[in-house]
Design an enzyme around this catalytic site. Structure first.
Site, PDB file in Angstrom:
ATOM      1  N   LEU A  36       0.963  -1.250  -0.117  1.00  0.00           N
ATOM      2  CA  LEU A  36       0.096   0.034   0.065  1.00  0.00           C
ATOM      3  C   LEU A  36       0.861   1.153  -0.056  1.00  0.00           C
ATOM      4  O   LEU A  36       2.013   1.466   0.578  1.00  0.00           O
ATOM      5  CB  LEU A  36      -1.014  -0.050   1.326  1.00  0.00           C
ATOM      6  CG  LEU A  36      -1.881  -1.151   1.352  1.00  0.00           C
ATOM      7  CD1 LEU A  36      -2.715  -1.270   2.505  1.00  0.00           C
ATOM      8  CD2 LEU A  36      -2.821  -1.415   0.190  1.00  0.00           C
ATOM      9  N   HIS A  37       0.228   2.269  -0.597  1.00  0.00           N
ATOM     10  CA  HIS A  37       0.568   3.756  -0.629  1.00  0.00           C
ATOM     11  C   HIS A  37      -0.138   4.601  -0.528  1.00  0.00           C
ATOM     12  O   HIS A  37      -1.323   4.417  -0.015  1.00  0.00           O
ATOM     13  CB  HIS A  37       1.792   3.770  -2.031  1.00  0.00           C
ATOM     14  CG  HIS A  37       0.775   3.207  -3.348  1.00  0.00           C
ATOM     15  ND1 HIS A  37      -0.281   4.204  -3.586  1.00  0.00           N
ATOM     16  CD2 HIS A  37       0.985   2.525  -4.312  1.00  0.00           C
ATOM     17  CE1 HIS A  37      -0.844   3.857  -4.775  1.00  0.00           C
ATOM     18  NE2 HIS A  37      -0.333   2.705  -5.119  1.00  0.00           N
ATOM     19  N   ALA A  38       0.394   5.999  -0.502  1.00  0.00           N
ATOM     20  CA  ALA A  38      -0.721   7.061  -0.379  1.00  0.00           C
ATOM     21  C   ALA A  38      -1.983   6.857  -1.279  1.00  0.00           C
ATOM     22  O   ALA A  38      -2.839   7.365  -0.683  1.00  0.00           O
ATOM     23  CB  ALA A  38       0.042   8.539  -0.463  1.00  0.00           C
ATOM     24  N   HIS A  40      -3.570   4.203  -2.393  1.00  0.00           N
ATOM     25  CA  HIS A  40      -4.485   3.357  -1.566  1.00  0.00           C
ATOM     26  C   HIS A  40      -5.269   3.799  -0.377  1.00  0.00           C
ATOM     27  O   HIS A  40      -6.461   3.907  -0.111  1.00  0.00           O
ATOM     28  CB  HIS A  40      -3.706   1.978  -1.258  1.00  0.00           C
ATOM     29  CG  HIS A  40      -2.932   1.213  -2.410  1.00  0.00           C
ATOM     30  ND1 HIS A  40      -1.930   1.296  -2.422  1.00  0.00           N
ATOM     31  CD2 HIS A  40      -3.906   0.441  -3.294  1.00  0.00           C
ATOM     32  CE1 HIS A  40      -1.495   0.343  -3.442  1.00  0.00           C
ATOM     33  NE2 HIS A  40      -2.788  -0.167  -3.990  1.00  0.00           N
ATOM     34  N   GLY A 150      -9.488   3.045  -7.591  1.00  0.00           N
ATOM     35  CA  GLY A 150      -8.575   4.207  -8.208  1.00  0.00           C
ATOM     36  C   GLY A 150      -8.953   4.318  -9.926  1.00  0.00           C
ATOM     37  O   GLY A 150      -9.043   3.545 -10.555  1.00  0.00           O
ATOM     38  N   ASP A 153      -6.296   2.510 -12.563  1.00  0.00           N
ATOM     39  CA  ASP A 153      -6.655   1.582 -13.427  1.00  0.00           C
ATOM     40  C   ASP A 153      -7.889   1.726 -14.013  1.00  0.00           C
ATOM     41  O   ASP A 153      -9.312   1.251 -13.508  1.00  0.00           O
ATOM     42  CB  ASP A 153      -6.674   0.414 -12.482  1.00  0.00           C
ATOM     43  CG  ASP A 153      -5.142  -0.080 -12.014  1.00  0.00           C
ATOM     44  OD1 ASP A 153      -4.472  -0.593 -12.726  1.00  0.00           O
ATOM     45  OD2 ASP A 153      -5.076   0.115 -10.561  1.00  0.00           O
ATOM     46  N   GLN A 156     -10.191  -0.963 -15.505  1.00  0.00           N
ATOM     47  CA  GLN A 156     -10.722  -1.893 -14.505  1.00  0.00           C
ATOM     48  C   GLN A 156     -11.746  -1.146 -13.924  1.00  0.00           C
ATOM     49  O   GLN A 156     -12.843  -1.936 -13.607  1.00  0.00           O
ATOM     50  CB  GLN A 156      -9.603  -2.185 -13.678  1.00  0.00           C
ATOM     51  CG  GLN A 156     -10.093  -2.858 -12.286  1.00  0.00           C
ATOM     52  CD  GLN A 156      -8.922  -2.982 -11.103  1.00  0.00           C
ATOM     53  OE1 GLN A 156      -8.063  -3.929 -11.506  1.00  0.00           O
ATOM     54  NE2 GLN A 156      -8.905  -2.098 -10.450  1.00  0.00           N
ATOM     55  N   VAL A 179      -3.512   9.634  -7.680  1.00  0.00           N
ATOM     56  CA  VAL A 179      -2.530  10.440  -6.490  1.00  0.00           C
ATOM     57  C   VAL A 179      -1.209  10.249  -7.145  1.00  0.00           C
ATOM     58  O   VAL A 179      -0.593   9.249  -7.624  1.00  0.00           O
ATOM     59  CB  VAL A 179      -2.559   9.879  -5.069  1.00  0.00           C
ATOM     60  CG1 VAL A 179      -1.623  10.396  -4.095  1.00  0.00           C
ATOM     61  CG2 VAL A 179      -3.856   9.648  -4.633  1.00  0.00           C
TER      62      VAL A 179
END
Length: 282
Positions: A36-38, A40, A150, A153, A156, A179
């Site tokens: 995970l990153h900012a 997510h 997000g 994608d 998706q 982001v």
């Protein structure tokens, strides 16, 4: 910081969610593959603005990886992910294992036609079947009121919106803005694969998208603008460029002229062995 509760089985998950629903609480779902990153965490915060309780799932889904893709190498760190999710305000982490998601004899797949064709759908055979199937299972297990994905994608996102619409699922699917790092690179778990030199080159993808989008809106011929963008990416060190295309923002139909309504400029390109994707509204 409080420890984030973790459910690993369907029964553990449903015990918690059923309790929330019995209290009349609205539930949100943020599906992830971990690392995970900012970006997510922004999904979690967006979900929190819409509902009372948020379930975040972490599951590296083998069925959406091709035979020569990075399933085995995909970064995994559940403890770090749980800490980040707890800090962002999630209420429950759902972390099933592969056997729990796909027990022996599992033989069902979901195909969403139309928006899954072209772009990544053609280049990653079976990918969107794997995505649609696992997300449908998550929807059925969590039974959320809202699910957040997000816009990075983007294809998706439209596949999953179509899935929910076609199957009459009472779930609001929300797309969250991309982001980015301060230099424009879209946040991605796969950015960790980039060398220092590649990381310095990577923001060129976003810069090129912005230039191509501006040229199209400025009256340039779409085909000429796209061809320039592909050449520019190659000159910057990207390659191969899987696609750079202008599509309708709602249907993903290819556009030959500047969009009259919301359009989307989408790109997938390799930088070394790392495949980067990005998109912007046009």
């Amino acid at each position: 910081m409080r420890a984030l509760p973790i459910a690993r089985s369907v029964s553990e998950l449903r015990a918690v969610v059923d309790g929330w629903k019995a209290e009349g609480l609205r539930v949100g779902l943020v599906p992830t593959m971990g690392a995970l990153h900012a970006g997510h965490l922004s999904l979690v915060r967006l979900a929190l603005s819409k509902v009372d309780r948020v379930v975040a799932s972490v599951f590296v889904n083998p069925t959406q990886f091709g035979p020569n893709e990075d399933f085995a190498a995909y970064p995994r760190d559940e403890a770090a992910d749980a800490a980040k999710l707890g800090g962002a305000g999630a209420h429950l982490l759902y972390a099933p294992d592969v056997a729990g998601m796909y027990p022996p004899g599992f033989s069902t797949t979901i195909t969403v036609s139309g928006v899954s064709s072209g772009l990544c759908g053609d280049l990653r055979p079976g990918h969107f079947q794997g995505v649609a199937t696992v997300v449908a299972k998550l929807f059925l297990r969590v039974r959320p009121d809202v699910a957040v994905f997000g816009e990075k994608d983007y294809q998706q996102l439209l596949v999953l919106k179509r899935l929910v619409n076609d199957l009459d699922l009472a779930i609001e699917v929300i797309g969250a803005p991309i982001v980015r790092e301060t230099d424009g690179l879209a946040l991605s778990s796969r950015n960790a694969y980039l060398s220092a030199e590649q990381r310095a080159l990577a923001p060129g993808l976003y810069r090129t998208l912005r230039r191509v989008g501006a040229d199209i809106l400025g009256g340039g011929r779409v085909d000429d603008c796209l061809a320039w963008g592909i050449d520019e990416l190659k000159a910057l060190g990207f390659g191969p460029v899987d696609y750079l295309d202008l599509r309708d923002g709602a249907t993903l139909e290819r556009l030959d002229d500047a969009p009259e309504g919301p359009g989307r400029l989408l790109c997938a390109a390799y930088l070394g062995k790392t495949r980067l994707i990005d998109n912007i509204g046009v």
